[in-house]
Design an enzyme around this catalytic site. Structure first.
Site, PDB file in Angstrom:
ATOM      1  N   GLU A  19       0.844  -1.197   0.000  1.00 58.96           N
ATOM      2  CA  GLU A  19       0.000   0.000   0.000  1.00 58.96           C
ATOM      3  C   GLU A  19       0.874   1.240   0.000  1.00 58.96           C
ATOM      4  O   GLU A  19       1.950   1.264   0.608  1.00 58.96           O
ATOM      5  CB  GLU A  19      -0.932   0.028   1.204  1.00 58.96           C
ATOM      6  CG  GLU A  19      -0.207   0.182   2.524  1.00 58.96           C
ATOM      7  CD  GLU A  19      -1.107   0.512   3.696  1.00 58.96           C
ATOM      8  OE1 GLU A  19      -1.405   1.707   3.898  1.00 58.96           O
ATOM      9  OE2 GLU A  19      -1.489  -0.430   4.412  1.00 58.96           O
ATOM     10  N   LYS A  24      -7.225  -4.191  10.518  1.00 61.18           N
ATOM     11  CA  LYS A  24      -5.851  -3.736  10.748  1.00 61.18           C
ATOM     12  C   LYS A  24      -5.759  -3.288  12.205  1.00 61.18           C
ATOM     13  O   LYS A  24      -6.276  -2.236  12.566  1.00 61.18           O
ATOM     14  CB  LYS A  24      -5.534  -2.587   9.788  1.00 61.18           C
ATOM     15  CG  LYS A  24      -4.296  -1.786  10.105  1.00 61.18           C
ATOM     16  CD  LYS A  24      -4.213  -0.584   9.174  1.00 61.18           C
ATOM     17  CE  LYS A  24      -3.313   0.491   9.712  1.00 61.18           C
ATOM     18  NZ  LYS A  24      -3.263   1.664   8.805  1.00 61.18           N
TER      19      LYS A  24
END
Length: 223
Positions: A47, A135
């Site tokens: 990412e 997350k």
């Protein structure tokens, strides 16, 4: 470009590789080069944080140049507009630091979401909003012991430990039940701002080897 990465495929891949790379810096082109270097060293999921200037352009460039089987996403995705921008840039998954409106927006479009959460209530809410995985951020606040405690009431929630996870800490989080760890500074250092890629490549190889060894040991029933 059509996004062929489904939430199920992302979850399966992250479970297998046990790693997600997180690039954040001050230079979009440098961040893009860092992301591609990580992919070349074995990271399949990378990412690029939207707080990086030029992040969207970097995502487009990485998507076009990524090795087969590698996927680029966007981090710090907070709003509907962020989701619009990431989708237009070719981002294949999104990551949030919190329970942001972007979770429902991305999930409604079929874009895989790794949603940031810390508390039990936040973790459950993230999944209810459509996240593919939670997350756990910042994981370093409670360490592997906190993750293990979270998993006791939520054994079916897939957690990815992010924040303060380095080579010495990764196995502890895997052992506590994390499906993967997310690696920012301990992997990339300053390369997202133009630093030397060579040491980062070496760190990437060490992380990939560590994950492969852990996976092999777990498959053999040693962990």
């Amino acid at each position: 470009m059509e996004n062929t990465l489904t939430p199920e495929a992302l979850l399966d891949g992250v479970r297998r590789t046990k790693l997600v790379a997180i690039v954040r810096g001050t230079d979009g082109p440098a961040a893009g080069r860092a992301a591609l270097a990580a992919m070349e060293e074995g990271f399949q999921y990378v990412e690029i944080a939207l707080t990086t200037p030029g992040a969207l352009e970097a995502i487009s460039e990485v998507r076009a140049a990524a090795p087969a089987g590698c996927f680029v996403g966007a981090g710090t995705v907070l709003t509907k507009q962020d989701v619009d921008n990431v989708e237009a840039a070719g981002g294949q998954f999104v990551v949030t630091p919190s329970l942001a409106p972007s979770i429902e927006e991305a999930a409604s479009r079929g874009i895989p979401v790794l949603a940031g959460a810390l508390t039990p209530s936040e973790a459950l809410e993230a999944m209810n909003r459509g996240a593919a995985a939670v997350k756990l951020f910042p994981a370093s606040i409670g360490g592997p012991g906190y993750l293990k405690a979270l998993r006791d009431p939520f054994p079916d929630i897939p957690f990815i430990a992010v924040g303060g996870v380095g080579l010495e800490e990764a196995a502890g989080y895997w052992g506590a039940g994390a499906i993967a760890v997310g690696l920012g500074g301990p992997l990339f250092g300053k390369v997202g701002s133009g630093g030397d890629l060579a040491p980062m490549r070496e760190r990437a190889r060490r992380f990939v080897a560590l994950a492969a060894d852990y996976h092999q040991s777990a498959a053999g029933g040693l962990r």
